[in-house]
Design a protein around this motif. Structure first.
Motif, short mmCIF file in Angstrom:
data_model
loop_
_atom_site.label_atom_id
_atom_site.label_comp_id
_atom_site.label_asym_id
_atom_site.label_seq_id
_atom_site.Cartn_x
_atom_site.Cartn_y
_atom_site.Cartn_z
N GLY A 225 0.84 -1.18 0.00
CA GLY A 225 0.00 0.00 0.00
C GLY A 225 0.88 1.23 0.00
N TYR A 226 0.25 2.40 -0.12
CA TYR A 226 1.05 3.62 -0.19
C TYR A 226 0.20 4.84 0.11
N ALA A 227 0.90 5.93 0.43
CA ALA A 227 0.29 7.25 0.55
C ALA A 227 0.86 8.11 -0.57
N VAL A 228 -0.03 8.75 -1.35
CA VAL A 228 0.42 9.53 -2.49
C VAL A 228 -0.67 10.52 -2.86
N GLY A 229 -0.29 11.52 -3.67
CA GLY A 229 -1.26 12.44 -4.22
C GLY A 229 -1.88 11.90 -5.50
N GLU A 230 -2.87 12.63 -5.97
CA GLU A 230 -3.55 12.21 -7.19
C GLU A 230 -2.72 12.58 -8.43
N PRO A 231 -2.89 11.79 -9.51
CA PRO A 231 -3.97 10.82 -9.74
C PRO A 231 -3.59 9.38 -9.41
N TRP A 232 -2.59 9.15 -8.57
CA TRP A 232 -2.01 7.81 -8.45
C TRP A 232 -2.77 6.90 -7.49
N ASN A 233 -3.74 7.44 -6.74
CA ASN A 233 -4.66 6.56 -6.01
C ASN A 233 -5.80 6.12 -6.93
N GLN A 234 -6.35 7.08 -7.66
CA GLN A 234 -7.42 6.74 -8.60
C GLN A 234 -6.91 5.84 -9.72
N GLN A 235 -5.64 5.97 -10.05
CA GLN A 235 -5.06 5.09 -11.07
C GLN A 235 -5.13 3.63 -10.63
N ALA A 236 -4.91 3.39 -9.32
CA ALA A 236 -4.99 2.02 -8.81
C ALA A 236 -6.40 1.46 -8.95
N VAL A 237 -7.40 2.31 -8.73
CA VAL A 237 -8.80 1.88 -8.89
C VAL A 237 -9.08 1.57 -10.36
N PHE A 238 -8.66 2.45 -11.25
CA PHE A 238 -8.93 2.25 -12.68
C PHE A 238 -8.22 1.01 -13.20
N LYS A 239 -7.03 0.73 -12.68
CA LYS A 239 -6.29 -0.46 -13.11
C LYS A 239 -6.78 -1.73 -12.42
N GLY A 240 -7.62 -1.55 -11.40
CA GLY A 240 -8.15 -2.71 -10.68
C GLY A 240 -7.13 -3.41 -9.81
N ILE A 241 -6.12 -2.64 -9.30
CA ILE A 241 -5.06 -3.28 -8.52
C ILE A 241 -5.07 -2.88 -7.05
N GLY A 242 -5.91 -1.89 -6.67
CA GLY A 242 -5.89 -1.44 -5.29
C GLY A 242 -7.12 -0.65 -4.91
N VAL A 243 -7.23 -0.38 -3.60
CA VAL A 243 -8.39 0.31 -3.05
C VAL A 243 -7.92 1.43 -2.11
#
Length: 457
Positions: A225-243
């Motif tokens: 897991g990680y803490a980061v700014g956008e768009p790299w959290n939403q990228q995980a959702v779009f890629k289906g690899i994280g929540v």
């Protein structure tokens, strides 16, 4: 990538407004290069460039994406960059001599909120049984790190380290993920002069990964897991690899984020140029938030370009336009996820700087105890509301901004953050940093130090 401006204003086909031309400052330096990292909160720089606000001030600006935060910081210090989109902790850490020593100031805070903590699908499945549900079956937010405790304990029982990522040792993201973990009862580890990994006594091991590489690093299993700014959290959702499990807005309502950093030497040698660039950035921030975020779709298209963030517009829009998606289909309103101007977002408050300094002390980056006056003095060396308010006054006088939108009577301190605005229920008052540190159950306080890899004192 580099966005290039023409050599002369006459070649742009654009005319300066009468007001802007009449008030043009006598610039000491008019050709400038600014650095940024590919994150949506670099938006004020892109907008000031694309909307001609730099040009209105007589500035010829080049914007250059940087490989990582260290390269960016070094570029400002050695003069390759005149200024940059920075982690708020970078000017503070450099000025107090943690890591790199250089006196860097900020006349402009770039935004509030904008970050989140994301876990892999596998970790999320292990956390879900510990997360309360709403009546419709969806997870109840905000999600406490208490839900992660049994998962981390299971890894410990198997002799496995539990690894998570953040973007830089003095980043907001490092302090936010530590805050979240500690609020849930997990030790995120300490720094010491002889051990700068930040993993002394850790339940969760945090390491540095550049923001654009976060999703791929998690997908590879290097971090969970990680803490980061956008768009790299939403990228995980779009890629289906994280929540994403929590946004920083839900951790600390309207918390400070990035700043625009320049060296004190640059500001001293180029006072009018510093005012001019601050004026342009304030105008960009106003445009980003005005009319209930009416310009955000245009900003998203801007940021999606390869020379700026370079992510799909749909991914950037997911957080920039008033929503945030946690799991596919679980899209919730988040009107203040990205704030660029309202709530005095651009004003460089001393109390914001002091919060970052308390977190450096809390986790051992500031190894020795310090007085309240020390915290306040360091904040005043770096955060420069005097420059900000002078630039704001010029904009008001030019009818480019409203006087009521700026805290002209501020002493530099925000009102104390109330308990209900923070996930651990512990209020923060920048005027009393040591009392705040003493109120936190996990972390260094008082005369405590890290000695022989243990908290002593």
């Amino acid at each position: 990538m580099i966005a290039k401006l023409p050599v002369a204003l006459a070649t742009t086909g654009m005319l300066l407004s009468t007001a802007a031309y009449a008030e043009l400052l006598d610039l000491e330096k008019d050709e400038l290069t600014f650095g940024f990292i590919k994150l949506t909160d670099m938006a004020p720089l892109a907008v000031a460039y694309e909307n001609g606000y730099f040009e209105d001030e007589g500035l010829f600006v080049t914007l250059e994406a940087q490989a990582n935060w260290k390269v960016l910081l070094d570029g400002v210090i050695d003069g390759q960059l005149d200024g940059a989109h920075m982690l708020a902790g970078q000017p503070l850490a450099a000025t107090i001599g943690y890591g790199t020593e250089a006196h860097i100031i900020t006349p402009f805070s770039m935004d509030l909120n904008g970050n989140a903590i994301t876990v892999s699908n596998d970790i999320w499945e292990q956390m879900k049984p510990n997360v309360p549900k709403m009546d419709d079956g969806r997870p109840q937010h905000p999600i406490s790190a208490e839900a992660l405790v049994p998962v981390v304990e299971a890894y410990k029982d198997e002799g496995l380290p539990f690894n998570m990522g953040m973007v830089f040792p003095v980043s907001t993201h490092n302090y936010e993920i530590r805050y979240w973990l500690a609020a849930g009862g997990l030790e995120p580890g300490y720094y010491a002069p002889q051990d700068v990994t930040g993993t002394i006594g850790a339940d969760v091991f945090l390491s540095v990964t550049p923001p654009p590489q976060m999703p791929a690093t998690m997908e590879a299993g290097t971090i969970y897991g990680y803490a980061v700014g956008e768009p790299w959290n939403q990228q995980a959702v779009f890629k289906g690899i994280g929540v994403p499990v929590i946004t920083d807005y839900d951790m600390w309502k309207n918390n400070p984020e990035k700043v625009f950093g320049i060296t004190k030497e640059f500001a001293d040698e180029n006072p009018n140029t510093t005012l001019a660039l601050t004026k342009a950035l304030i105008r960009a921030a106003i445009w980003l938030d005005e009319n209930d975020n009416a310009n955000r779709e245009e900003a998203v298209e801007m940021l999606a370009r390869s020379e700026y963030v370079g992510a799909d517009a749909e991914v950037i829009a997911n957080s920039m336009t008033g929503f945030f998606e946690f799991e596919k289909g679980d899209r919730r309103p988040a009107p203040d996820f990205n704030v660029f101007f309202r709530y005095n977002a651009t004003y460089p408050f001393y109390s914001d700087a002091i919060w970052y300094l308390t977190q450096m002390r809390r986790w051992g980056q500031i190894a020795e105890p310090q007085s309240d006056d020390w915290f306040i003095d360091q904040a005043k060396k770096v955060y420069r509301p005097d420059i900000y308010l002078e630039a704001a006054r010029l904009l008001v006088d030019e009818d480019m901004a409203n006087e009521a939108d700026f805290p002209f009577d501020s002493d530099g301190f925000k009102q104390a953050t109330p308990a209900e605005d923070v996930i651990d229920g512990i209020p923060f008052d920048g005027r009393t940093p040591n009392a705040y540190l003493d109120s936190l159950p996990i972390g260094l306080k008082g005369a405590q130090k890290i000695i022989d890899n243990e908290v002593k004192g």
